[in-house]
Design a protein around this motif. Structure first.
Motif, mmCIF file in Angstrom:
data_model
loop_
_atom_site.group_PDB
_atom_site.id
_atom_site.type_symbol
_atom_site.label_atom_id
_atom_site.label_comp_id
_atom_site.label_asym_id
_atom_site.label_seq_id
_atom_site.Cartn_x
_atom_site.Cartn_y
_atom_site.Cartn_z
ATOM 1 N N PRO A 277 0.807 -1.226 0.000
ATOM 2 C CA PRO A 277 0.000 0.000 0.000
ATOM 3 C C PRO A 277 0.842 1.277 0.000
ATOM 4 O O PRO A 277 0.360 2.332 -0.428
ATOM 5 C CB PRO A 277 -0.817 -0.129 1.298
ATOM 6 N N ASP A 278 2.090 1.195 0.466
ATOM 7 C CA ASP A 278 2.960 2.366 0.460
ATOM 8 C C ASP A 278 3.301 2.826 -0.954
ATOM 9 O O ASP A 278 3.744 3.959 -1.152
ATOM 10 C CB ASP A 278 4.257 2.070 1.219
ATOM 11 N N CYS A 279 3.117 1.941 -1.946
ATOM 12 C CA CYS A 279 3.393 2.319 -3.334
ATOM 13 C C CYS A 279 2.359 3.307 -3.874
ATOM 14 O O CYS A 279 2.639 4.048 -4.821
ATOM 15 C CB CYS A 279 3.398 1.088 -4.232
ATOM 16 N N ALA B 85 -11.590 -0.288 1.347
ATOM 17 C CA ALA B 85 -11.988 1.010 1.892
ATOM 18 C C ALA B 85 -10.853 2.024 1.756
ATOM 19 O O ALA B 85 -11.077 3.178 1.376
ATOM 20 C CB ALA B 85 -12.395 0.869 3.352
ATOM 21 N N GLY B 86 -9.630 1.594 2.058
ATOM 22 C CA GLY B 86 -8.487 2.497 1.939
ATOM 23 C C GLY B 86 -8.241 2.907 0.504
ATOM 24 O O GLY B 86 -7.957 4.075 0.205
ATOM 25 N N SER C 150 0.721 7.987 -12.308
ATOM 26 C CA SER C 150 0.208 7.963 -10.940
ATOM 27 C C SER C 150 -0.001 6.534 -10.465
ATOM 28 O O SER C 150 -0.460 5.678 -11.217
ATOM 29 C CB SER C 150 -1.119 8.730 -10.860
ATOM 30 N N THR C 151 0.317 6.309 -9.191
ATOM 31 C CA THR C 151 0.074 5.004 -8.565
ATOM 32 C C THR C 151 -1.080 5.072 -7.567
ATOM 33 O O THR C 151 -1.292 4.136 -6.798
ATOM 34 C CB THR C 151 1.335 4.516 -7.827
ATOM 35 N N VAL C 152 -1.829 6.157 -7.571
ATOM 36 C CA VAL C 152 -2.847 6.366 -6.558
ATOM 37 C C VAL C 152 -3.922 5.268 -6.576
ATOM 38 O O VAL C 152 -4.518 4.957 -5.537
ATOM 39 C CB VAL C 152 -3.486 7.761 -6.715
ATOM 40 N N ALA C 153 -4.170 4.680 -7.731
ATOM 41 C CA ALA C 153 -5.217 3.656 -7.831
ATOM 42 C C ALA C 153 -4.718 2.258 -7.510
ATOM 43 O O ALA C 153 -5.512 1.316 -7.462
ATOM 44 C CB ALA C 153 -5.816 3.661 -9.238
ATOM 45 N N ALA C 154 -3.433 2.087 -7.276
ATOM 46 C CA ALA C 154 -2.871 0.757 -7.027
ATOM 47 C C ALA C 154 -3.537 0.106 -5.815
ATOM 48 O O ALA C 154 -3.751 0.746 -4.782
ATOM 49 C CB ALA C 154 -1.368 0.855 -6.814
ATOM 50 N N PHE C 155 -3.853 -1.178 -5.950
ATOM 51 C CA PHE C 155 -4.525 -1.941 -4.901
ATOM 52 C C PHE C 155 -3.667 -3.170 -4.627
ATOM 53 O O PHE C 155 -3.888 -4.233 -5.192
ATOM 54 C CB PHE C 155 -5.936 -2.325 -5.377
ATOM 55 N N CYS C 156 -2.667 -2.997 -3.784
ATOM 56 C CA CYS C 156 -1.610 -4.010 -3.645
ATOM 57 C C CYS C 156 -1.412 -4.449 -2.197
ATOM 58 O O CYS C 156 -1.748 -3.728 -1.252
ATOM 59 C CB CYS C 156 -0.285 -3.456 -4.175
#
Length: 307
Positions: free
Chosen positions: A13-15, A214-215, A202-208
């Motif tokens: 999530p830090d990405c 929710a986050g 942008s990496t804002v949408a990354a779900f890792c």
């Protein structure tokens, strides 16, 4: 790790990070309310949601509620009678909405997606086929199932990376589902999904990693000018080129993950036009699809060679 053919990602999530300042809280709230209303409206469709027209409308509506622009390919499938195997890099839960907004296809996803809040329910009702990675003996059955769908003229979209990454250059493609295209002579369409904010990667949408829905949704609600570009690369025709699944997966990965020119025999050229596919709201100018810029080779992952 849920099974012997799971893949682990180095991304966490830090990405995920905003490339632009966040939108004000009031705008976030309005987006959230619009998204909730659109989800409820989609779920009331029940089994009818799987109809292509309805599926596209709901996908576009959800993206529009989030103020997300989708640019890119006018068509993902070959449309020549037999289905197309659409192979896509995997970054976010938004990938599913972006694909369906461009062209509704049957989705093949890992079982865990069915349990995701909001997206899981939509995926199930849209007719998604789920893979149980805890039971590798079911792999031949899954390949056979995909073959049957393709032979029946239904195009199938898969995420061969088997997990999510924060950018379109990471990871590698697993080979199993490519055998389905070889078995029935179906074309393969590599597709790249890329995320940007006013032209900035942008990496804002990354779900890792251990991220929560929710986050991830909170970041997306706060994202300014988020755009998803869907780039359809030239079709690969495995029978004409005499490719086995190892080489077919490698060539598809070179196109979708790295963006380098593919030298395999193809039955069609790249799509050169682009059309905005978001739902309501005023139309925004859309740039033509450009050849992807070569990127450094993706890091090799420790992946079982039999898949």
């Amino acid at each position: 790790m849920n099974g012997p053919w799971d893949v682990s990602s180095d991304c966490t999530p830090d990405c995920a990070a905003h490339a632009l300042p966040r939108v004000p809280a009031g705008r976030m709230a309005r987006r959230g309310a619009a998204f909730a209303r659109t989800v409820r409206r989609a779920l009331t469709d029940g089994e009818r949601m799987a109809e292509p027209g309805r599926l596209r409308t709901h996908a576009r509506g959800l993206l529009d509620a989030l103020d997300i622009q989708v640019e890119g390919a006018a068509a993902l499938t070959a449309g020549d009678g037999i289905g197309t195997l659409v192979v896509v890099n995997h970054i976010s839960w938004l990938d599913i909405l972006a694909l369906l907004a461009v062209e509704p296809v049957t989705l093949l996803a890992k079982r865990e997606v069915g349990g995701w809040p909001v997206v899981g329910g939509l995926a199930r009702r849209a007719g998604t086929h789920f893979i149980d990675r805890t039971h590798p003996r079911r792999l031949p059955h899954t390949v056979r199932e995909v073959s049957e769908l393709l032979a029946a003229g239904r195009s199938v979209a898969v995420f061969p990376q088997a997990t999510t990454w924060c950018t379109a250059e990471a990871g590698t493609f697993r080979r199993a589902t490519f055998q389905a295209a070889i078995d029935v002579g179906a074309p393969v369409r590599p597709v790249t999904l890329g995320y940007s904010q006013q032209g900035l990667p942008s990496t804002v949408a990354a779900f890792c990693g251990e991220d929560t829905f929710a986050g991830s949704l909170r970041r997306v609600l706060a994202a300014r000018a988020l755009t998803i570009r869907v780039t359809a690369h030239p079709l690969l025709t495995p029978l004409d080129a005499g490719l086995d699944r190892r080489e077919l997966a490698a060539r598809a990965a070179r196109a979708a993950l790295v963006g380098r020119p593919v030298t395999a025999v193809t039955s069609a050229t790249a799509v050169t036009g682009a059309t905005p596919v978001t739902g309501g709201g005023s139309a925004r100018p859309t740039a033509a699809l450009r050849p992807a810029v070569p990127a450094p080779p993706a890091p090799q992952q420790d992946t079982p060679v039999h898949v």
